[in-house]
Each structure stands twice: as C-alpha cells, then as structure tokens.
Design a protein around this motif. Structure first.
Motif, mmCIF file in Angstrom:
data_model
loop_
_atom_site.group_PDB
_atom_site.id
_atom_site.type_symbol
_atom_site.label_atom_id
_atom_site.label_comp_id
_atom_site.label_asym_id
_atom_site.label_seq_id
_atom_site.Cartn_x
_atom_site.Cartn_y
_atom_site.Cartn_z
ATOM 1 N N ARG A 185 -28.813 29.860 16.796
ATOM 2 C CA ARG A 185 -29.018 31.290 17.051
ATOM 3 C C ARG A 185 -30.502 31.626 16.944
ATOM 4 N N GLU A 186 -31.150 31.057 15.962
ATOM 5 C CA GLU A 186 -32.584 31.312 15.775
ATOM 6 C C GLU A 186 -33.389 30.863 16.996
ATOM 7 N N ALA A 187 -32.974 29.762 17.590
ATOM 8 C CA ALA A 187 -33.713 29.216 18.736
ATOM 9 C C ALA A 187 -33.723 30.169 19.924
ATOM 10 N N PHE A 188 -32.687 30.995 20.017
ATOM 11 C CA PHE A 188 -32.594 31.897 21.172
ATOM 12 C C PHE A 188 -32.620 33.361 20.752
ATOM 13 N N THR A 189 -33.316 33.625 19.671
ATOM 14 C CA THR A 189 -33.529 34.996 19.204
ATOM 15 C C THR A 189 -34.963 35.406 19.496
ATOM 16 N N TYR A 190 -35.114 36.559 20.109
ATOM 17 C CA TYR A 190 -36.447 37.082 20.428
ATOM 18 C C TYR A 190 -36.515 38.523 19.930
ATOM 19 N N GLU A 191 -37.528 38.807 19.141
ATOM 20 C CA GLU A 191 -37.698 40.135 18.534
ATOM 21 C C GLU A 191 -36.404 40.579 17.863
ATOM 22 N N ASP A 192 -35.865 39.690 17.043
ATOM 23 C CA ASP A 192 -34.676 39.947 16.213
ATOM 24 C C ASP A 192 -33.401 40.166 17.018
ATOM 25 N N GLN A 193 -33.384 39.761 18.277
ATOM 26 C CA GLN A 193 -32.202 39.949 19.113
ATOM 27 C C GLN A 193 -31.766 38.615 19.713
ATOM 28 N N LEU A 194 -30.507 38.256 19.481
ATOM 29 C CA LEU A 194 -29.951 37.049 20.097
ATOM 30 C C LEU A 194 -29.738 37.311 21.574
ATOM 31 N N TYR A 195 -30.421 36.514 22.405
ATOM 32 C CA TYR A 195 -30.393 36.769 23.852
ATOM 33 C C TYR A 195 -29.269 36.041 24.569
ATOM 34 N N CYS A 196 -28.993 34.798 24.191
ATOM 35 C CA CYS A 196 -28.075 34.007 25.000
ATOM 36 C C CYS A 196 -27.307 33.022 24.133
ATOM 37 N N ALA A 197 -26.170 32.557 24.651
ATOM 38 C CA ALA A 197 -25.269 31.688 23.902
ATOM 39 C C ALA A 197 -25.763 30.242 23.938
ATOM 40 N N PRO A 198 -25.990 29.626 22.773
ATOM 41 C CA PRO A 198 -26.345 28.197 22.766
ATOM 42 C C PRO A 198 -25.253 27.384 23.465
ATOM 43 N N LYS A 199 -25.664 26.569 24.413
ATOM 44 C CA LYS A 199 -24.699 25.833 25.244
ATOM 45 C C LYS A 199 -24.091 24.661 24.486
ATOM 46 N N ASP A 200 -24.923 23.864 23.890
ATOM 47 C CA ASP A 200 -24.531 22.701 23.096
ATOM 48 C C ASP A 200 -25.805 22.243 22.394
ATOM 49 N N PHE A 201 -25.777 21.125 21.719
ATOM 50 C CA PHE A 201 -27.013 20.685 21.082
ATOM 51 C C PHE A 201 -26.948 19.208 20.744
ATOM 52 N N SER A 202 -28.105 18.667 20.423
ATOM 53 C CA SER A 202 -28.231 17.265 20.001
ATOM 54 C C SER A 202 -29.127 17.211 18.769
ATOM 55 N N THR A 203 -28.900 16.237 17.913
ATOM 56 C CA THR A 203 -29.768 16.014 16.760
ATOM 57 C C THR A 203 -30.216 14.553 16.761
ATOM 58 N N LEU A 204 -31.159 14.240 15.896
ATOM 59 C CA LEU A 204 -31.625 12.867 15.736
ATOM 60 C C LEU A 204 -30.972 12.221 14.516
ATOM 61 N N GLY A 205 -30.643 10.951 14.640
ATOM 62 C CA GLY A 205 -30.072 10.190 13.533
ATOM 63 C C GLY A 205 -30.682 8.803 13.482
ATOM 64 N N LEU A 206 -30.203 7.997 12.559
ATOM 65 C CA LEU A 206 -30.691 6.620 12.414
ATOM 66 C C LEU A 206 -29.695 5.682 13.083
ATOM 67 N N VAL A 207 -30.158 4.957 14.104
ATOM 68 C CA VAL A 207 -29.309 4.046 14.869
ATOM 69 C C VAL A 207 -29.603 2.617 14.387
ATOM 70 N N ILE A 208 -28.559 1.900 13.973
ATOM 71 C CA ILE A 208 -28.736 0.603 13.300
ATOM 72 C C ILE A 208 -28.035 -0.506 14.078
ATOM 73 N N ASN A 209 -28.740 -1.589 14.357
ATOM 74 C CA ASN A 209 -28.165 -2.763 15.009
ATOM 75 C C ASN A 209 -27.278 -3.496 13.998
ATOM 76 N N SER A 210 -25.976 -3.552 14.263
ATOM 77 C CA SER A 210 -25.021 -4.096 13.289
ATOM 78 C C SER A 210 -25.249 -5.581 13.022
ATOM 79 N N ALA A 211 -25.514 -6.357 14.072
ATOM 80 C CA ALA A 211 -25.689 -7.804 13.898
ATOM 81 C C ALA A 211 -26.943 -8.110 13.090
ATOM 82 N N MET A 212 -28.035 -7.421 13.414
ATOM 83 C CA MET A 212 -29.285 -7.647 12.674
ATOM 84 C C MET A 212 -29.142 -7.208 11.225
ATOM 85 N N TRP A 213 -28.427 -6.145 11.015
ATOM 86 C CA TRP A 213 -28.194 -5.632 9.663
ATOM 87 C C TRP A 213 -27.458 -6.686 8.831
#
Length: 416
Positions: A137-165
């Motif tokens: 909501r914060e990402a699409f708020t301008y001058e304290d007003q929510l303008y549009c509906a967040p469609k979806d989103f992605s985040t970053l994580g830690l990707v681990i190679n199982s065999a090497m691990w």
C-alpha cells in the motif's frame, strides 16, 4: 475532477445522462459514496482496454482469460494488449490523450503519473484495501492517498544448491540465520570455480543487507543513503567479496544471479521467486531449496518488487475499469495468476493458501511481512542508476565514500 480532456468531458456527459436511466449495477466492491477522481458513478458502455507488460505467453493467456470472463459477465467489451515496451507505450498513450484504461504500473513510474494527474485515485475506495500488505500500500500511496491496487509482488530470498550444500557436509541446521553464519557457509561452499554466494551487481540485490542492518535509502521521507547502517551493510558485503566467498554474477561470467546459480558458478544466490520458472526452463536438473535471508544487526530484511493496476484518469469508463480491477484482484484471480505465471498474491489473506500450495517457495512470501520498497519518488530511478554504477567497483572502493557521493542526489529527489 479533471475535465480538461474532450474525451473526458464527453464521458462525464454520457455518464450524467445515463445515471437517469440506469439502475445500480451492484456488486462493484467499491465504496460508491466517494468519487474523487472522474465523477463517474456508474459504468458506461465504453470498452475497456488493458495494457500489460507480459513475461510471456502464460501470463498473457491468464490475464486475457480473466479479462474475457469479466467482459462476458459484465457485458462490457474489454481487451488485453501485451506491450512490447510497456514504459514507452504507456507514456505514448498519455501523451496522445488516448491511454489504456487499465494498465500495469511500476513503482518507479507511479509517482510521476500520480503527480501530473494521469491516474485515477481509486485505491481508497477498495473494500479490501486493508488486506494488502502495508508495504505494498505504501508503494502506491501518493500524498497520503492510496491510488491503485497492488497487482502482485516478489521478494528476494536465499537460493541454495542442494547437491553442493550436501557435498560441503552441511545440513538443514546449517541454514544461515545471521550474517556471521552466512559468511561461514559461503566460505564452506566456495570450491574451485564455484563461489559460495553470488548476486547481481546492483542495489536491487545488495539492498537486502542495508535492510537487514536497519538502513535504507529513504527513511520517513528523508534521504538516508549515507547512514551508518548502510555503510555497515555494504562493508559486510565487500568483506565477503574481498575474502573470495562472494562475487557479483557479472564477475562470474553470468548475466544475472539465476544464471550463475544454474551453471554452478555460485552455490547460493540472492534472487526472487521468478527464479523458479528460470530453473524449470533452463536448468531443470539442478536441485535447490529456498530459505529466508539471514538477519542482520537490524533484524530481518529483504526487498520487494511490485506493480499496481493503474487506471487512467482520462478513461471513458472509469467505473467499468474499477469493476474490472476488482475482478482481477479477487483471491481466486490472484491464485489463478500465481498458478499460471508464478507471481505471489498481494492480499495478506491469501498468503497462507499460496504457501500451502507452493511450500518450497514459502520463504519468499514470508518476506512480505518485513520487505522494504525501493525509493519511488520522481527521479529516484536515476539516483539508483548512479548508485549501481558506483557499486560495480564496491570490492575496490570505500562503501562510505560511495554512499556519501549519492546522498546529495537522493536529498534533491526527496525535497523537490
């Protein structure tokens, strides 16, 4: 109410006349008492166009199917256009006075279009507005007003190679939960041509460390690029690079972290949930697991990336566009899009269902609880580009010097 555009004035006139004859359509899902933007209170019969930046055929087909279903139910013609260059086509549409009615809108373009009146500010009318993740909501708020509906989103994580691990003698108990543990396992996984940890040479990846240090580029509306937390974060990343246990994907001969990971050049990478599709398509034989990123001195932290469903203020059918967005953001639609092209739903109430359906990717959606947005003020993208240019030489530079050189640039952006 904006009435400068002839198409808009005509639409308002049609709407006013239509209101005398039409009964309420019902089921709009919006607070119909507040119409701050276009003045339309009922859907006209004007067709609704939808401009998307598609990741491929699966996404185009899924969005088209959802839009077709709404059109069939509502009786309003609607069509999907898959842009070859979304930024350019969106800009050209506004410049010509013929923008798409509904469109994907990125965070870095949002503030500019909100500031110049191009967007219909419908977000506060959404009945489910409180169900969206607060940071979205914060990402699409301008001058304290929510303008549009967040469609979806992605985040970053830690990707681990199982065999090497496993080859390194590591177990599930060794999944790093702190910076010290991350550096330790990165060293254990570094062998021959393989570096323990890889990431793309940009703040869009290194920023997870500043978030974990309690920092960020903009805090409470003020530029904080050169904060002590950010210096500590980049110094930590630089030290791992200097020790030879972490490296940029470009220094490994790969175009991005996923490629470095798939080719075995990095045993772990910091990447987003989009890596699942890339691994299936390009490196199907590589087994891996996802973990939440370790905590830093400031606690948990990651970055998120998102788009919203923008609606043009000059649309001839604002109420129809709102009703379509409502349809595209239902839990059913969001889970359908997740299945079709791998995105994560922006509604918190759906997170549990998504995690249950995709347990191997659950750490990504867990990050939604504490993810940070990148700065999205007008001009911030240029500042990020300058920062990224300097981060390319992080291993041979002083983090504080880099950050202090960018600080005044960000200050000029947030104070304009």
């Amino acid at each position: 109410m904006k009435t400068g555009n002839p198409r808009r004035r005509l639409a308002v006139a049609i709407t006013a006349a239509s209101m005398l004859a039409l009964t309420a359509c019902g089921g709009s899902g919006f607070d119909e008492s507040a119409e701050e933007g276009g003045g339309q209170t009922e859907a006209t019969d004007a067709p609704v166009s939808v401009l998307i930046g598609s990741s491929g055929d699966a996404e185009t087909a899924a969005v088209t199917s959802a839009v077709d279903a709404w059109a069939s139910e509502s009786g309003v013609d609607a069509s999907v256009i898959a842009a070859s260059d979304l930024t350019q086509q969106l800009s050209q549409g506004f410049a010509s006075g013929e923008p798409a009615d509904v469109f994907y809108l990125s965070t870095d373009a949002f503030a500019g279009y909100a500031a110049n009146g191009s967007l219909e500010p419908y977000g506060e009318d959404l009945e489910n507005k409180d169900d969206y993740y607060p940071a979205l909501r914060e990402a699409f708020t301008y001058e304290d007003q929510l303008y549009c509906a967040p469609k979806d989103f992605s985040t970053l994580g830690l990707v681990i190679n199982s065999a090497m691990w496993e080859e390194a003698g590591l177990t599930e108990d060794d999944i790093p939960t702190s910076w010290d543990e991350l550096a330790t396992v990165a060293e254990q996984l570094t062998t021959g041509e393989t570096v323990g940890l890889g990431f793309s040479p940009e703040f869009q990846r290194l920023g997870v460390f500043t978030a974990q240090a309690g920092g960020g580029l903009v805090t409470d509306g003020e530029a904080t690029v050169a904060s002590e937390a950010n210096v500590e974060a980049l110094s930590y990343a630089k030290q791992m690079m200097t020790d030879g246990v972490a490296a940029y994907s470009s220094d490994l001969g790969a175009g991005w972290g996923g490629e470095a990971f798939g080719k075995g050049l990095a045993a772990m990478v910091i990447e987003g949930n989009w890596i699942a599709g890339a691994m299936t398509n390009d490196f199907p034989d590589v087994e891996y697991q996802i973990a939440e990123l370790p905590e830093g001195p400031g606690g948990k932290g990651t970055l998120q990336f998102t788009n919203c469903w923008g609606i043009a203020a000059d649309s001839d059918n604002i109420e129809g566009a709102k009703a379509l967005v409502e349809h595209l953001t239902t839990p059913e639609s969001q889970l359908g899009f997740a299945e079709a092209f791998g995105v994560m739903p922006s509604l918190q109430s759906v997170a549990g269902d998504w995690a249950e359906q995709y347990p191997e990717l659950a750490p990504f959606i867990a990050g939604g609880e504490y993810a940070q947005n990148l700065p999205a003020q007008q001009g911030a993208a240029d500042v990020l580009a300058e920062l990224n240019s300097q981060l390319e030489s992080l291993e041979s530079s002083e983090p504080q010097q880099i950050l202090e050189s960018v600080q005044p640039l960000m200050e000029s952006v947030v104070t304009q």
